[in-house]
Design an enzyme around this catalytic site. Structure first.
Site, mmCIF file in Angstrom:
data_model
loop_
_atom_site.group_PDB
_atom_site.id
_atom_site.type_symbol
_atom_site.label_atom_id
_atom_site.label_comp_id
_atom_site.label_asym_id
_atom_site.label_seq_id
_atom_site.Cartn_x
_atom_site.Cartn_y
_atom_site.Cartn_z
ATOM 1 N N GLU A 93 -30.169 -30.478 121.347
ATOM 2 C CA GLU A 93 -30.716 -31.452 120.407
ATOM 3 C C GLU A 93 -31.930 -30.892 119.656
ATOM 4 O O GLU A 93 -32.084 -31.123 118.451
ATOM 5 C CB GLU A 93 -31.125 -32.728 121.153
ATOM 6 N N CYS A 131 -31.562 -35.736 127.844
ATOM 7 C CA CYS A 131 -32.486 -35.867 128.973
ATOM 8 C C CYS A 131 -33.622 -36.814 128.592
ATOM 9 O O CYS A 131 -33.980 -36.966 127.420
ATOM 10 C CB CYS A 131 -33.025 -34.499 129.386
ATOM 11 N N ALA A 171 -4.374 -12.015 139.886
ATOM 12 C CA ALA A 171 -3.385 -11.323 139.049
ATOM 13 C C ALA A 171 -2.381 -10.686 139.997
ATOM 14 O O ALA A 171 -2.723 -9.755 140.741
ATOM 15 C CB ALA A 171 -4.049 -10.263 138.174
ATOM 16 N N TRP A 221 -2.376 -0.916 136.665
ATOM 17 C CA TRP A 221 -2.639 -2.326 136.371
ATOM 18 C C TRP A 221 -1.371 -3.122 136.605
ATOM 19 O O TRP A 221 -0.291 -2.726 136.154
ATOM 20 C CB TRP A 221 -3.101 -2.510 134.924
ATOM 21 N N ARG A 280 -14.204 -14.201 132.592
ATOM 22 C CA ARG A 280 -15.484 -13.783 133.177
ATOM 23 C C ARG A 280 -16.640 -14.239 132.295
ATOM 24 O O ARG A 280 -17.665 -14.721 132.783
ATOM 25 C CB ARG A 280 -15.543 -12.260 133.289
ATOM 26 N N GLU A 323 -12.673 -13.119 142.051
ATOM 27 C CA GLU A 323 -11.560 -12.253 141.670
ATOM 28 C C GLU A 323 -10.938 -11.537 142.859
ATOM 29 O O GLU A 323 -10.259 -10.541 142.695
ATOM 30 C CB GLU A 323 -12.017 -11.255 140.605
ATOM 31 N N GLY A 364 -10.575 -9.478 146.582
ATOM 32 C CA GLY A 364 -9.162 -9.451 146.898
ATOM 33 C C GLY A 364 -8.677 -10.489 147.876
ATOM 34 O O GLY A 364 -9.246 -11.571 148.007
#
Length: 368
Positions: free
Chosen positions: A56, A79, A158, A174, A188, A299, A301
């Protein structure tokens, strides 16, 4: 356009501004503000890096004298208490704003409707709950900290169609293609921090940065769950700690020499209670909230994923499926975490699905 359609159109513009700040405003939520006078946009603003200045204030500064008699579209209730700056309610009233259109109510205990009451008491017309669901989704991390004292956690995986993240020899780069990897970097960039387990660090030596030029201005906090401080001093994470903050979450009683060496390299060490899986992950998230984080991307493992799922800490799940199959000798997306009954299996609600090249991203949320 109808008045409702006009309000929604301007609120969408404020939402677009707020989304640009995701990942850069913690511990504050990212807020967007658009000021409109006589059908013309005269001011725009979003929450600044680190939470200041507020949206604002920036929009009012741009609007100047044109703010008098204008309408302010704000994604979150302004606020109304004095912190590091003057309350935004007073700024809006002082600038002569005649009407405020709001998306979401601020869940903070010092606001939560009080901002609306102050505006109305000053004679400002207030319209609430315009695109409320979208505005609430935008502050989900902040709301999680207020309600549960921990950040919102999104687990990103992934994997192949059969849920494998690496071959039996740990080859993982990959599994997905370039478009999906770019989407993961953008993901990210919309979080305050990214966290991985130390096994991923030892196997891949990642950087864990958002490598999209110009996507964000503030550095991404990189976090490793590393109970015994095994992160190598010559890893890319440690060598980059001066430019990109690196926090290691370790158990109490970790080796003093390792702590000294890592701290000397610019690494922030966060000591936590020990647990069977290394550290207490619930305590870790509460500690991270106390350190100012509201949105965290995990992410992996597989060990970290299993720990987070076991502790029921996964609020959102982003699963990139690559159209391939590795078989049972590949590394699973989540290691064993003690499920013996289907009734105990963590379940999620599908939210959206997108295609990136040949890969599919499915997004899920935890049931309420």
């Amino acid at each position: 356009m109808t008045d409702q359609a006009t309000d929604q159109a301007h609120m969408r513009a404020a939402l677009a501004l707020a989304r640009r700040g995701l990942g850069e405003c913690a511990p504050n939520p990212s807020v967007g503000c658009v000021i409109v006078a006589a059908g013309r946009v005269v001011g725009r603003g979003r929450t600044g890096i680190g939470g200041r200045p507020h949206a604002e204030v920036q929009a009012l500064a741009m609007a100047g004298a044109a703010a008098r008699g204008a309408t302010a579209y704000v994604t979150l209730e302004p606020c109304c208490f004095t912190g590091k700056t003057e309350p935004c309610t007073q700024s809006l009233i002082g600038a002569g704003i005649a009407r405020v259109v709001l998306g979401a109510t601020d869940p903070h205990e010092k606001v939560n409707g009080a901002g609306v009451r102050l505006l109305r008491a000053a004679g400002v017309e207030v319209q609430e709950n315009i695109l409320a669901a979208e505005c609430q989704a935008l502050i989900s991390g902040f709301a999680m900290v207020v309600a549960h004292k921990r950040p919102l956690l999104r687990l990103k995986i992934a994997a192949t169609l059969d849920g494998r993240i690496a071959t039996s020899t740990r080859e993982s780069q990959w599994i997905t293609g370039e478009p999906a990897r770019r989407a993961a970097h953008a993901m990210r960039g919309r979080h305050d921090a990214v966290v991985v387990g130390v096994g991923t660090v030892l196997a891949d030596d990642p950087e864990l940065t958002c490598r999209i030029e110009g996507f964000r201005s503030a550095p991404l906090v990189r976090i490793v769950v590393d109970s015994h401080l095994r992160t190598p001093l010559m890893s890319r994470l440690v060598r980059g700690a001066a430019a990109h903050p690196l926090w290691l979450l370790h158990r109490n009683g970790a080796d003093a020499n390792r702590k000294q060496a890592l701290a000397g390299a610019g690494v922030k060490l966060v000591e936590l209670p020990a647990a069977a899986a290394g550290i207490d992950l619930s305590a870790a998230l509460q500690k991270l909230a106390g350190l100012g984080l509201t949105r965290i991307l995990a992410e992996g493992g597989g060990t970290l994923a299993a720990g987070l799922l076991r502790a029921q800490l996964v609020d959102r799940l982003a699963w990139f499926h690559a159209p391939g199959i590795l078989g049972a000798d590949g590394w699973p997306a989540a290691q064993a975490f003690g499920i013996t009954s289907l009734a105990d299996m963590p379940r999620f609600i599908p939210v959206a699905q997108e295609r990136y090249g040949n890969d599919m991203l499915t997004t899920y949320r935890k049931p309420v």
